[in-house]
Design an enzyme around this catalytic site. Structure first.
Site, short mmCIF file in Angstrom:
data_model
loop_
_atom_site.label_atom_id
_atom_site.label_comp_id
_atom_site.label_asym_id
_atom_site.label_seq_id
_atom_site.Cartn_x
_atom_site.Cartn_y
_atom_site.Cartn_z
N GLU A 128 0.83 -1.21 0.00
CA GLU A 128 0.00 0.00 0.00
C GLU A 128 0.86 1.26 0.00
O GLU A 128 0.50 2.28 -0.61
CB GLU A 128 -0.93 0.00 1.22
N THR A 181 -5.29 7.46 -5.30
CA THR A 181 -5.22 7.66 -3.86
C THR A 181 -4.19 8.71 -3.49
O THR A 181 -4.42 9.57 -2.64
CB THR A 181 -4.89 6.34 -3.15
#
Length: 306
Positions: A128, A181
């Protein structure tokens, strides 16, 4: 066992009031991954279908997460990974998390489970970090644990699995625009007012209480975001209309899934969730934006062998 095929669920992160700490796993959509043990050390990404993503290990979230696990493992060999993407990158329903979490879960299974779920979350968080620049756990935790999860603390990492009321359904619409993101984080404020913080903490507590009590009205009252949604919603065309129409259709509450552009709604019962899906579709038909829509039970298991 030298190879395994796994289902890696899509996830909804934040769930309105729980930025970076709350998430849930979906049943209706997820990636598939095939992982093989090899004698050659390291991680090899041999095949990716469904999306154009890098095969280079250090540029792929599954590769980075897998290397983090190997570094802590006694295993002298390596792994070869095939990734079959069903979750579109930049959709806001945990595409990178599915790859990162799926890789470490499958590897752990092939090694006869030397690592705990929370250790797997730590490894997946490294993937991530590659995807978004931040090692957040709100997507990988529900993907690995199943159901709803709360990241109570990051230092030290502390994750709690939350009860899932049996009649709770999620509806997710993905308008065909991309919101990265990393980009959606750049526009967020770095400080909040005490007044907004108090309202947000109350909603987080209310949502978790509602899930444990199986109090659907309390869940609905708590699905309010005073901090992130007012800013990120500006990046999503039709958001305010979707929110208004889904509440009219009977949704408990509606918000941005992860960093967007997907929008989620939680409902009591499948019939209401499908009515909410129709309301979402109508908004994007009217404004001329293509979309994908999913009606899903909450996936209380997370990763699974298929």
């Amino acid at each position: 066992m030298n190879s395994i095929k796994v289902f890696c669920p899509a996830t909804i992160a934040n769930i309105s009031c729980g930025f970076d700490v709350l998430g849930l796993a979906l049943e209706a959509i997820g990636d598939e991954m095939i992982v093989h043990k090899t004698n050659e050390p390291g991680i090899k990404i041999s095949k990716i279908t469904g999306q154009s993503l890098p095969l280079e290990t250090m540029d792929n979230v599954a590769g980075v997460a897998g290397l983090a696990l190997l570094k802590e493992s006694d295993y002298s060999g390596g792994f070869e990974i095939e990734i079959h993407k069903k979750i579109k990158a930049g959709s806001g329903i945990g595409s990178s998390a599915a790859s990162a979490a799926g890789a470490v879960w499958a590897m752990n299974e092939l090694l006869e489970k030397p690592f705990s779920p929370i250790e797997l979350v730590k490894f997946a968080m490294q993937g991530e970090a590659l995807a978004s620049g931040v090692a957040h756990a709100d997507n990988v935790a529900p993907a690995l644990y199943g159901g709803f999860t709360l990241v109570r603390s990051y230092e030290p990492l502390d994750i709690i699995k939350i009860n899932t009321p049996p009649e709770l359904y999620a509806t997710v619409i993905h308008p065909q625009i991309e919101v990265k993101t990393s980009d959606s984080r750049k526009i967020l404020k770095t400080s909040i007012s005490l007044k907004d913080g108090i309202k947000q903490w109350g909603n987080v507590g209310g949502l978790i209480s509602g899930l444990f009590l199986e109090d659907y009205d309390l869940i609905g009252r708590s699905l309010v975001d005073h901090i992130v949604e007012p800013i990120r919603s500006m990046l999503i065309p039709g958001f305010s209309e979707v929110k208004s129409e889904t509440i009219k259709a009977g949704a408990l509450g509606t918000g941005i899934s992860g960093s967007g552009p997907s929008i989620f709604a939680l409902s009591k019962g499948k019939e209401t969730a499908e009515r909410v899906a129709k309301a979402m579709k109508n908004v994007y038909i009217n404004i001329g934006v293509d979309y994908d829509v999913y009606v899903s039970k909450i996936n209380t298991i997370g990763m699974r062998k298929i």
